[in-house]
Design a protein around this motif. Structure first.
Motif: not given
Length: 133
Positions: A10-24, A33-38
């Motif tokens: 929700v950082s910009c109007p594009v509204g990218c669907s993010l897949s975030v791989t986390v460990e802990g 993400n299409t921009c660094p804000l994502g």
């Protein structure tokens, strides 16, 4: 063991669907993400998700019965329901100036609840004045 979390940025109007791989609590990668804000948003959501809280409070003697409010700074997502309960119990007297602090350091979050608009006192009409005299 890593897992993939999905976020809508929700950082910009594009509204990218993010897949975030986390460990802990560590972010291994951010995709979609299409921009660094994502990437910044995804890392923030994993480490410490925060939200700006908005609501209304009851007003005694105001031109309107409710005054819109918001948190002055974003507060931890885990505290949003506690903040909602505290704000729901609040009633303030008119007049209210925009930006007035209504609850300082709400629920120990370090953020204040402030008025989002000015709300003047309700004017009494002549009949009310006669009845009160």
């Amino acid at each position: 063991m890593s897992c993939v979390k999905k976020f809508l940025c929700v950082s910009c109007p594009v509204g990218c669907s993010l897949s975030v791989t986390v460990e802990g609590a560590e972010v291994l990668s951010v995709e979609g993400n299409t921009c660094p804000l994502g990437e910044k948003y995804a890392r923030s959501e994993v480490a410490n998700p925060v939200r700006t809280f908005t609501s209304t409070v009851r007003v005694n003697g105001g031109l309107l019965p409710l005054c819109p409010t918001r948190s002055k700074t974003p507060l931890p997502l885990s505290k949003v329901f506690d903040v909602a309960r505290e704000v729901a119990q609040l009633t303030v007297d008119a007049p209210i100036e925009i930006g007035a602090t209504l609850i300082k350091n709400v629920c120990g979050t370090g953020s204040d609840i402030v008025a989002s608009r000015s709300l003047p006192r309700k004017h009494r009409d002549s009949r009310e004045l006669e009845n009160s005299a």
